[in-house]
Every structure is written in C-alpha cells, then in structure tokens.
Design a protein around this motif. Structure first.
Motif, PDB file in Angstrom:
ATOM      1  N   ILE A 197       0.914  -1.273  -0.040  1.00 25.37           N
ATOM      2  CA  ILE A 197      -0.032  -0.085   0.104  1.00 25.37           C
ATOM      3  C   ILE A 197       0.956   1.274   0.166  1.00 25.37           C
ATOM      4  CG2 ILE A 197      -1.608   1.238   1.385  1.00 25.37           C
ATOM      5  CD1 ILE A 197      -2.902  -1.472   0.427  1.00 25.37           C
TER       6      ILE A 197
ATOM      7  N   VAL B 111       0.655   5.336   0.543  1.00 24.14           N
ATOM      8  CA  VAL B 111      -0.228   6.200   0.985  1.00 24.14           C
ATOM      9  C   VAL B 111       0.513   7.689   0.396  1.00 24.14           C
ATOM     10  CG1 VAL B 111      -1.230   7.405   2.865  1.00 24.14           C
ATOM     11  CG2 VAL B 111      -0.718   5.201   3.216  1.00 24.14           C
TER      12      VAL B 111
ATOM     13  N   GLY C  13      -3.106   0.634  -4.037  1.00 24.28           N
ATOM     14  CA  GLY C  13      -3.029  -0.643  -3.499  1.00 24.28           C
ATOM     15  C   GLY C  13      -2.342  -1.459  -4.691  1.00 24.28           C
TER      16      GLY C  13
ATOM     17  N   LYS D 234       3.780   7.170   3.054  1.00 25.43           N
ATOM     18  CA  LYS D 234       4.123   6.001   3.803  1.00 25.43           C
ATOM     19  C   LYS D 234       3.970   4.940   2.742  1.00 25.43           C
ATOM     20  CE  LYS D 234       0.864   5.765   7.395  1.00 25.43           C
ATOM     21  NZ  LYS D 234       0.563   6.012   8.905  1.00 25.43           N
TER      22      LYS D 234
ATOM     23  N   MET E 245       3.239   0.536   3.060  1.00 21.97           N
ATOM     24  CA  MET E 245       2.926  -0.561   4.332  1.00 21.97           C
ATOM     25  C   MET E 245       3.102  -1.888   3.265  1.00 21.97           C
ATOM     26  SD  MET E 245      -0.113   1.996   5.663  1.00 21.97           S
ATOM     27  CE  MET E 245      -1.001   1.088   7.066  1.00 21.97           C
ATOM     28  N   LYS E 246       3.771  -2.591   4.020  1.00 25.23           N
ATOM     29  CA  LYS E 246       3.599  -3.947   3.237  1.00 25.23           C
ATOM     30  C   LYS E 246       2.558  -5.099   3.822  1.00 25.23           C
ATOM     31  CE  LYS E 246       8.797  -4.317   3.855  1.00 25.23           C
ATOM     32  NZ  LYS E 246       9.711  -5.011   4.352  1.00 25.23           N
ATOM     33  N   VAL E 247       2.122  -5.481   2.810  1.00 29.37           N
ATOM     34  CA  VAL E 247       0.827  -6.316   3.204  1.00 29.37           C
ATOM     35  C   VAL E 247       1.169  -7.921   3.341  1.00 29.37           C
ATOM     36  CG1 VAL E 247      -1.260  -7.303   2.054  1.00 29.37           C
ATOM     37  CG2 VAL E 247      -0.801  -4.851   2.053  1.00 29.37           C
ATOM     38  N   GLN E 248       2.120  -8.001   2.705  1.00 30.66           N
ATOM     39  CA  GLN E 248       2.551  -9.977   2.686  1.00 30.66           C
ATOM     40  C   GLN E 248       3.931  -9.908   3.715  1.00 30.66           C
ATOM     41  OE1 GLN E 248       1.772 -10.460  -1.310  1.00 30.66           O
ATOM     42  NE2 GLN E 248       0.401 -12.012  -0.756  1.00 30.66           N
ATOM     43  N   GLU E 249       3.897 -11.081   4.139  1.00 28.63           N
ATOM     44  CA  GLU E 249       5.230 -11.302   4.910  1.00 28.63           C
ATOM     45  C   GLU E 249       6.304 -11.593   3.671  1.00 28.63           C
ATOM     46  OE1 GLU E 249       2.364 -13.181   5.308  1.00 28.63           O
ATOM     47  OE2 GLU E 249       1.673 -13.188   7.160  1.00 28.63           O
TER      48      GLU E 249
END
Lengths: 337, 337, 337, 337
Positions: free
Chosen positions: A2, A4, A40, A61, A63-67
């Motif tokens: 993500i 922002v 996204g 910023k 943001m990571k969604v997946q490991e």
C-alpha cells in the motif's frame, strides 16, 4: 503493498506514479479519499525498492501487506515440519530435550554428563566447542578437540550432537562431527554462515538474536531454506529489555507466535535467557505449557567449577527434578518426553 | 570485586569462602554489617568465574568494580588516540567525514560520487561491496567487483576507502583493497572476524550492535586490540527501542560516554540510525555538537534508483547543504572540517 | 553501600570522605587495592543522597548492596502472603481466576458475563468503569454507573469485584463499590493514588508499568504498604520491547523473580500483554506453569461488538476451553482452580 | 484504513464484510490480488473498533493509514505554534532556557538560583514542589510551601514559573501559583490530569513517558487540546533501553520527528535523560543543534547537598559555561538565546 500519498497530491501526479509503478509489472489500484489517496499494488512487488519510493515527493508512507518469508511461512506449508535425526524427532508429539554443558571441558566430563542426561530422558547432547565470549580474555572453548570429545560421548550414548558454528570456514569439519548445526544468537544475522549452511543437508538450529524480531528470525531461516536446506529449527532464548534482573527476558509469546507464522519446530533455551540456574525449571515448565517442541538446557556435573556460565547450569540433581516436573506438564498438554 | 553474602551467613561460612577465594590469589576483606556481610576482593579477579560463585549457597550477589576492558580504557591511555591514514586523521581536531553510497553499483556511479563528496569536504570514501541484507532475496552487493570499483575511485580521488567485511575468509583480499575495515552492527560480536582483524595492521571501524552496550562495544574493540592492532574506531549507529518511527534510535549519549570511557575516536552513522533521509542533517549536526570525531554518511547520485537503502541516502544537493551546516557547527565547537 | 574511588585518590582524600560519611552515622571500611580504593559502608545508608556523592570529585561510582524495599521484601517476611476476600483467597494453593469484560457496558452484559465466568470457575469479577484510553476520542467507560452495574452482578453472583482506580478523588466512592482496587500499568507510579490507597483497608492489585523494573514495582507496593495497608497483589502484564507482533511482551520470568524477592501474591494478565485473543490460552497456561497465583482475563459475551479491546477478549467458548486446559496445568503443578 | 483479508476468502465473504463495514458510513474499495484481497476504507473510520474487526474470521490484519491525532497534527496547522507567557516566547526564533533546582528547598536557595540563572540567560524558572519519587522513604517535596517560595523568586526576578502537577485536586491551587503546568514522564498518560488541564487556560508542558512513542505523546497533547487548551509544549526526556550507563537514553531523533509531525514547541530535558551532570552540556548542545526550541535544566547552588537528584544538577559554574557554549551553537543554527 500500500502506498499512502500525501494530502493534496493532484490526479496528474497520481497518474505519473501509477505509470512508473506499472513498469515494474504490478497493477495499481488507486483509492481516492476526501483528503488522502492510497494506491493498492497487486502482483509481485519484490522488485520494487521501498527505500527509493520514499524519494518520490508525493509519497507519505508505504505499508507492506505480505510477509517477506516464503519457505518458512505456514501459509505455504500448513502442516508442522518434523525433523528426524537418526530416529530422534524434533517437532512431533514427543518433546525433544537437548542437554549438556555450556562448554566441553574433557572426556570424563562430557561422557559422564551425556550418560546422565540420557538416563533422565534427554535425547540430544549439546556442548560448546567454539565459545563466543564477550571478553577476549575469557575461555574460548576446546575447539576441534571439543568436537572430538563430543563424538566420544556420542559413541557411548548414541545421542545426536548439537554444537555451535561460528565461522563459515569450520563447516566442513562440523559436517563430520555434529548432527545439528547451532547458530548462536550473536550470529543470527551472520548471513555468510547461513548461506553456507543452506548448501548442507544437516538440520540447523537458529537462535533468535537478542534484539531481533520474529520476522527477522524467519528471514534468517529463509537464508538457509532458500539455499536448499529446509531442516531448520527455531530457538527462542530471550531478548534484551530494560529489566536486567535476568540476563535476558524470555519472550514466551514467541512460542505461539512462531508456531502460527511458521511450520518449523520451536525450541526454547531457558538457561541463556535467564542466566540464573534456579529460574530454569519454572521457565522450562512455562515453555512446554505454551507449546514449545522442546528445550535446550545447560547441565553440568560440577557447576561450581564450570569453565563458563556456571551461573545458569543445572546440577544433576536439579536436572532430574526438572525433568520430573516437565513430564507432568507434558502430560497436561498432551505431549510426552 | 564485591561479593554480597546472604543474611545470616555464619562466620564459619565466611571463613570457608575466604579460604576458597584466596586460592585464586586475591585478597579478601570482609565487611561485617548488622544483617549483611560483604567481601571486598583486591587483586586480579579475572581468573574467578563469577557464574560459578553463584553456586555457593551463601552468595547473594556479585558486583564488579573494574571495567573489563583494558587497552581501550582511557584510564590506561589518557590522551585521545589519533589514527592517520595517508595523511587523513581520525580523532584529531579536524572532523572526518566519510561519505559514499550504501552499495557500489558501477564505475561511473562510484567515481562520480567520490569526486562529488570530496569536493564538498568528505575525506574518506565509503561503499558497500558485500551487503548483509535481512532478506536472501535482496541485492547482496557486487562483492570483489565492488572492491575493484572502489579502487578506481580511489585512484582518481586519492581518498582512502572503507568497506564492510562480513567473512574472515575475505580479509586477505580486503587487505589489498581497503584502507579501513568496517565491521557492521550485525557482526559486532562476530569474534572470529575480530580476532583475525587483530592480526592485521589496518584500522578497524566497529559499529555498535543494535542492542549492545558501551561496555560490549569496548570489549569488541578489545578483541582487535589484544591481538596487536590498536587502531580501532568506534561507531554509534543507533539502537533498537520501542519507538519505531525511526529505524533505530540514535543514542547521542554514546558520544560523550565513549569519549569518557575510552581514548578511541568516535564516529556517528546517522543514515542507518534514522533510516530517513530528511533526518540525517539534524542528527549529523547533533552528533558534531555532542563531540563526535566524524560522521559516516550515505550519499547517492540517484537515490530514487539506488539498489539499496535509498530511503536513507542524501542526494548531492542535500549532502552539500548538510556539509555547509556542519561547518557552522564545527566552528561553534572549535573543530573544523 | 559500596563507594568506588577514582584511581589515584590519595589517602588524605580517603580520610576526608570517610569523615564526611561518618557524620551520617555509617561505618566506613576502606579496602585499598593496587590501583583502586573502595569504601564499604555499614549501617543505615538511607539518609545518604547518592546523587550528591557523585559530586565528590574522587568518587567513581556507587553501588547499592541492599534492596530499597522493606515491607514487600521476602527477607522480612519469609512466608507467602495470602489475602482473603470474603472467603476467596489470593496467594494460597488454590489459583484465583479473575475474569470479566474490559469495560462494563450494561446490566445484561455484566450480569450475564459474571454468571458465565463464575460457572466456569472464575472467583473474582473484573470490569472497567473508568477506562484510561490513549485517545481522548475513544470510549472512556461508564464511570459511576459502571460501578453500580458491577454491584448488581455481585449481588447475583456473590463474586468480589475488582475495578481500576484512576483518580485519588474517586477512592471514597470506590470504597463502597469494589472489593479490590486495581492500579493500572499507566498509574503504577502515580504516587498520589498509591499513598491514598495505603490509608484504606482494601486489597490493592498493582499492575507493573510497561517499562518498569521488578524493583520499581515493589517500591510501588511499598508506597501502599508503608501507609499501613499490607494487602498488595502484584500483577505482571507485559513490557515494551522492540518486538511488536504482540502489543507487549509478557515477561514470564517476572513470576519466579517476584515470588523470590517478595512474599506478595503474583497475578498475570495475558490479555493486555499479548493484545491477541488467540494467544491468551497458551500464555495463561505458561503463567500457571511458571508459578503464578492466578490470572486476570478479559471475557466478553460478544467481542465483535465490544466497546473496547475486543481484539484481546476471550469468547465464552474460548474461556471455557482455556479453563479446562488450566485445570490440567494446575494439577501438574500441584495447584487447583 | 486498510483491511487485509486471509488468503482464500471467498467473494461472498468479501461482500458480507463490505456490507457490514458500509453500515458505519465508510466506503469500501476491494482490491483483489492473486492470493490476497485487501479492502481500502474511505471516510471517517473513527467509529470502527479495530479490535472487534479482528474477531471476523476472514480478517488477517488491519493497518491504519491516518494519524489519530488531530489538533496537534502539523497537517492541520502548518505553522509553528509560538506560546507567549508574559513576553517570554516558546517556539519562536529565540530559544527558551528553563532552569532551576530539582526541588525547591528554601527561600534563600530558590531566590538565589533564580537570580543566578536569569543573569546567565534563563527565562523561565523551574522548581519541584511535589516530587514523584520511586521510594516512599525519599524526600517528597515542600508541596504548597514550595509553590509559595517559587512565587517569592518570581516577584524578585519576573521569571515565569513552571512546576510539576501530580494530582488533579491540586490544579486549582496551581492556577494561582504557576505559569506553566508540567506533566511529568510518569504522568504522561494520567488522563485524569490531562483532561482537567484541558479546561484551564495556562500552557502545559508534557514530558514524554520513558517508554512512550511519539504518537502517544501527541495523543496526550490531544487530551489537553481537545478540551480547549491549545497551549501545549512537548518535552523529550529520554527513554528506557537496554543501555544503562545513562539513566535513560535521550532520543535526539524525537526533536526533528516531533517538529515534523506537529506544530507544537519541543523542549529537551537532558538532566533527567542522562542522570549524569557532566553529560548535560554535550546533550544540551546536541539538542539545540538538532532543532529543539529550548531546554529545561537542573541547576543547584550546592548540588553536593541537594535534597534530590544532585547527580544530575549543574553547578553555577557549569551552568554558566554551558550557556556560553549554547550561545555558539544557537548562533550556528540561526537561533538566539
């Protein structure tokens, strides 16, 4: 992933960023809010450098969604991994107790301890040959002689051996002498060692560094696994906090967390975590109650005269009592020793 | 060393412990209080194993009185150590700015950056060839080719080179290719590397591990120094805390503390500490104001496309402005750049 | 207390400091080493201001020998304290489970939950009336109405009530409405509240602040106890660390440590520590295995619609299952529920 | 707000969650990836309880996009806030030095110190009347008498007064006696005090708690500001870490971070952070170099005999020298004292 965007980013700018990102083969879905727009990203974002994106003046910023870990991730491998070393299983219903002295000090010592701990139910023999010590003036281990002595104990007890590797140059020698490579907390992010261990076919126990996160521990496992060696054992041994009554703070939550995030077995080292021999028993009991697959414990025949870390070693008598109590806990959680 | 005995320890027991301790050639001074007896030990207590003493059932706690580091201790060497690398001093009145990219990426890149940072006042060129990355899937550096490119930049600019060593097996190659060995935060307690570096005659910059204490950093310096190489540079680069707005928390107090405890030069790395490019300038200014002997800064010609850590790199423009501000601060603290 | 003098302090200076110290009615025992002189102080050193001593230019460091807490110290009171609230004991062989919602939300809710948790074996009802929330925009609790609703639940179930006090001005009202005062983590060092609670005759449960040490927790207990109220319950609820997968890191070692240092009962709050409902069960089991005297658990009839902290609340179903597992662990450690 | 759904969530489930969320008046944008679906929420998400959403079995994690603080957010108020107290500005070009003793001890002491620090350039007088002390056995301050003595010093020097408030019941008395309310680190999340201070019209300086984040500090400011009092001053005073050479670790990055996130003035307290008097000068210089709007410093006429915290107090002589050095740094960063 993500992204922002800053308040007030124009639609023209959104289009520019979208174009730039789509060059990396990701699909961009803009979500336009009243004051904030977020993007996204769908697809393989691993080729994007997050750091560089921050240089775009419209990015607020990311943001990571997946490991970031794959092979160690339970999502990719829902069943528990069980590692089998000559019939000794790690990760199955039966708990694995690894026990032995901090340092191998001599033949009589290591053989004696091996026999004793086996009798009480330990199934793997631990013993340090190369000892990473904070002080250059402290005892550094018996090195190759230590490994030889461990093998004498193995011959007499049939117990598989675990010992700590501190230099990639030693791996070849260790291949002949140990059954499990131990990577110590200080070397959890020694990627040169991890990469080489990925090319071997022996199990690797990785201790969590004392300020490392669960994700970083799993990324270190990933170094070994992505090299081709999928037999990795995770070990929680305490983290540094502002409490210093104990040497480190055993992070008991690491057990359920790592079991949820990963399919790899989880072993706990209460001896190094606490640094206090009288605390090993309650912490061991807590670890098994919380779901650990086993323990790695320091046991010494004569801790008053141990060459290192006597303060945290169990005596024969206290090891015996601890094992008795652990059997009761194991039973309560439907495991066995 | 002070040994505090448990309340109610009998005089007979005190005598026994005293006898035992005196076998190690220390003199024991008992101080008998109303409820507590303490033993003050005089002499060389380094042969006593503190851990083992805890097994004595009358011992309540043990307190060390003296610092365990010797060669790095200012008490043993009151004047500041100044290291001279082909005329570039580290630890003297003139501040030492080390600058360059996170990773060496190509000839044009590294030569261009070297020329630019030299023009602005940097005196040592930094550049990563082997990159320790949390993820095995991330760019790992150009390795030997990276060192060669650094040397091309050196030929054109005369700037000494600093680059990170991650494997003891690489030391021989590095000896021909770098002027300062950099030991990264993750390897601060990689004693195998430190011991080998102690046998070389090139300066070693040791970055503080992100959960290590000042004392442990000085003990790592001690590993190098006790091997015979006294040219050690200490580097503060941030520690892990519960605040995660910044990647790490720059411990500004480390500067006055290390300067008081030790005679070694202290360099600060604000780029890795903050992980945020816009914060490098104020942290650099703070570090010089607090007494640092220099800085190690990431500068990239094109941070948006950097292969690693773009988020924390200064651009040419921001490096130039930072250097201008640093000159004003240097002047205010009677230093120069 | 031990005072370490700087290297090279003259005997004349030692005599001066000794004279100064002896004015405070302590006996000074100098121990003269080769390079260092230390002073061992015997007697009541509590009137000495350690900070001021550091201004003496010959003082290198000062080390405390004795714990500063007295009434909570196990040395002064070797047997476990057992607190009795209308027949419900805290600190005895039987474990004490305190359960209930984060916030009291309405009569039906609180009475329903109280009945359910009692049926499953909980013996004390928890429920927040004044809620300290990080955000001023979040639900702040039903306040006095919440206390009234708790008392309706008490009437129907006979369960003693615990609720959090956040303002010294509320103590009088609470006296009529609760059976145990709860001091939250954020108020652990709210000495104004602690002093007032010391004048009451109701038990006080003090949660450890999320960056406070065991010693500081015991000093907060000391505030209450030195005021005359010796019924204090210690509560471990997690500390802040660099791991943020869990909200806080449950410090399991606090249980054996606090039981050793103090005679007061130790309760564990796994709900707030983890902040993750699925982790409450394994942490609860670990806490009992490590020797805790009980637990304080969040249980909600409808956590999806809870007004606060739903993420960490057990459902009826999961509370029931947790209690079943806890019975097995309790049995394994010779306790009962 | 972003909601990440678990792998394999069916489109039917996505529709159900979307319907549920839209009841809260937020618009839901689903982004469907190969294995993961995420929901981007647009609108006012403050009425959604994040904790409860975690109980939805399809929710993997929830990520907040917007800062929860509003009135203290620089986005809502781009210009710096400057607070004016009888002509003394906080947050403008001129730095604000607040100085005085830890505790008010007597008239001669406080008046003497006030005169001295004013002469050297301090513009606000600090002095503790109610002292929160870890130990109930330590000096607790002169209380109301302390405030009266501060006012005698104010009459003679015209310096505004700052003093610490520890109980909401004292606010009325403080209103007549102080010019700035100081909320100490231990009370940063004492929301009962903060709410009451929000109803007053005097500036409030809030010290960051020693394990609190920037966001939490700003949320505490929000408690005061949302009550109607917008004159809040932020104060960095060190956080707890695993390094304990210093009492706390001054987080120098807090200065540029808080200045970026918020429009409120930022003051630094190096005395309490370090706990070491000789470190106050370099930390003060660093703070100003990093962009702080001022300092709060402990100065004592006779620190050897101070009733509290002598270890961290500057003497007259060292305060004078520190102020001279600070003028040079202020000049280098285009500020003045």
């Amino acid at each position: 992933m993500i992204i922002v965007l800053k308040n007030g980013t124009s639609m023209e700018e959104v289009a520019k960023i979208t174009n730039m990102l789509e060059k990396f083969d990701v699909k961009v879905n803009p979500i336009v809010g009243e004051s904030t727009t977020i993007l996204g990203l769908v697809g393989d974002t691993s080729s994007l450098d997050i750091g560089s994106l921050y240089f775009n003046e419209n990015v607020e910023k990311i943001m990571k969604v997946q490991e970031p870990y794959k092979k160690s991730n339970r999502k990719m491998h829902p069943q528990d991994t069980v590692i089998n070393i000559n019939g000794v299983e790690i990760g199955g219903k039966r708990l694995t107790i690894m026990a032995g002295p901090c340092s191998v000090e001599g033949e009589e010592q290591i053989v004696g301890i091996a026999k004793y701990v086996k009798e009480q139910g330990a199934r793997i023999l631990r013993g340090g040959a190369w000892k990473p010590r904070t002080s250059p003036y402290a005892f550094q281990g018996l090195k190759a002689d230590g490994l030889k002595l461990l093998n004498k104990a193995k011959t007499q007890t049939q117990m598989p051996i675990i010992s700590e590797i501190t230099n990639p140059a030693h791996i070849e020698m260790f291949m002949d002498m140990v059954d499990i490579f131990q990577v110590g907390a200080r070397n959890m992010q020694n990627f040169e060692i991890l990469k080489e261990l990925g090319k071997t076919n022996k199990p690797v126990l990785i201790k969590r560094g004392f300020a490392n996160t669960y994700e970083e521990l799993l990324m270190s496992a990933e170094y070994v696994m992505s090299g081709g060696n999928e037999e990795v054992i995770l070990c929680e041994r305490g983290i540094r906090t502002s409490e210093n009554y104990t040497r480190n703070t055993l992070d008991i939550s690491a057990i359920p967390a790592l079991k949820k995030l990963s399919h790899l077995p989880v072993i706990v080292d209460p001896s190094h975590a606490a640094g206090l021999h009288w605390m090993v028993e309650p912490l061991s009991m807590a670890a098994i109650a919380a779901g650990a697959d086993g323990l790695i414990l320091e046991v010494h025949n004569d801790p008053k005269n141990a060459l290192c870390d006597g303060a945290q070693s169990l005596t024969y008598k206290s090891f015996k009592r601890t094992m008795e109590k652990l059997r009761l806990i194991a039973n309560a959680v439907d495991r066995e020793i």
